[in-house]
Design a protein around this motif. Structure first.
Motif, mmCIF file in Angstrom:
data_model
loop_
_atom_site.group_PDB
_atom_site.id
_atom_site.type_symbol
_atom_site.label_atom_id
_atom_site.label_comp_id
_atom_site.label_asym_id
_atom_site.label_seq_id
_atom_site.Cartn_x
_atom_site.Cartn_y
_atom_site.Cartn_z
ATOM 1 N N ASP A 1 53.390 -9.252 19.843
ATOM 2 C CA ASP A 1 53.264 -7.812 19.598
ATOM 3 C C ASP A 1 53.856 -7.042 20.772
ATOM 4 O O ASP A 1 53.819 -7.498 21.915
ATOM 5 N N VAL A 2 54.360 -5.878 20.459
ATOM 6 C CA VAL A 2 54.869 -4.972 21.482
ATOM 7 C C VAL A 2 54.232 -3.619 21.249
ATOM 8 O O VAL A 2 54.179 -3.138 20.120
ATOM 9 N N LYS A 3 53.722 -3.021 22.302
ATOM 10 C CA LYS A 3 53.167 -1.673 22.209
ATOM 11 C C LYS A 3 54.110 -0.740 22.958
ATOM 12 O O LYS A 3 54.452 -0.990 24.102
ATOM 13 N N GLY B 1 58.224 -3.045 30.961
ATOM 14 C CA GLY B 1 56.831 -2.822 30.644
ATOM 15 C C GLY B 1 55.944 -3.782 31.387
ATOM 16 O O GLY B 1 56.307 -4.309 32.428
ATOM 17 N N LYS B 2 54.795 -4.023 30.813
ATOM 18 C CA LYS B 2 53.851 -4.951 31.431
ATOM 19 C C LYS B 2 53.312 -5.899 30.374
ATOM 20 O O LYS B 2 53.318 -5.588 29.179
ATOM 21 N N VAL B 3 52.867 -7.041 30.806
ATOM 22 C CA VAL B 3 52.303 -8.037 29.910
ATOM 23 C C VAL B 3 50.822 -7.734 29.778
ATOM 24 O O VAL B 3 50.117 -7.569 30.767
ATOM 25 N N VAL B 4 50.371 -7.594 28.514
ATOM 26 C CA VAL B 4 48.949 -7.328 28.297
ATOM 27 C C VAL B 4 48.352 -8.396 27.406
ATOM 28 O O VAL B 4 49.019 -9.049 26.669
#
Length: 88
Positions: free
Chosen positions: A56-58, A85-88
């Motif tokens: 998923d990508v937000k 971005g950042k990894v969540v």
């Protein structure tokens, strides 16, 4: 309309708010950051073992609007860019 001018909303703000309401967007969740968790993920680098690690990508509403505007300005030429971005 006269009502939106009273509230001071621009067309872009109305479009963003409409998108957020229709898609149940909550940017606060995206902005949370846990440094320990982030360090652990970058130490283990699970994406090197599993090419399907990211499922998923937000993307923030603001970033999405900027990408769409960038694409529309590109016309018939190829549009390229870099997402960070950042990894969540």
């Amino acid at each position: 309309t006269m009502e939106t001018k009273k509230k001071g909303l621009t067309t872009e703000e109305i479009a963003r708010k409409t998108f957020e309401m229709e898609n149940d967007v909550n940017e606060i969740d995206i902005l949370k950051f846990n440094e320990e968790e982030n360090d652990k993920i970058f130490e283990t680098k699970p994406w090197k073992k599993d090419v399907h690690f990211f499922k998923d990508v937000k993307i923030s509403v603001t970033a999405l609007i900027k990408m769409v505007n960038h694409c529309r300005r590109g016309g018939d030429i190829e549009v390229m860019g870099l997402m960070q971005g950042k990894v969540v």
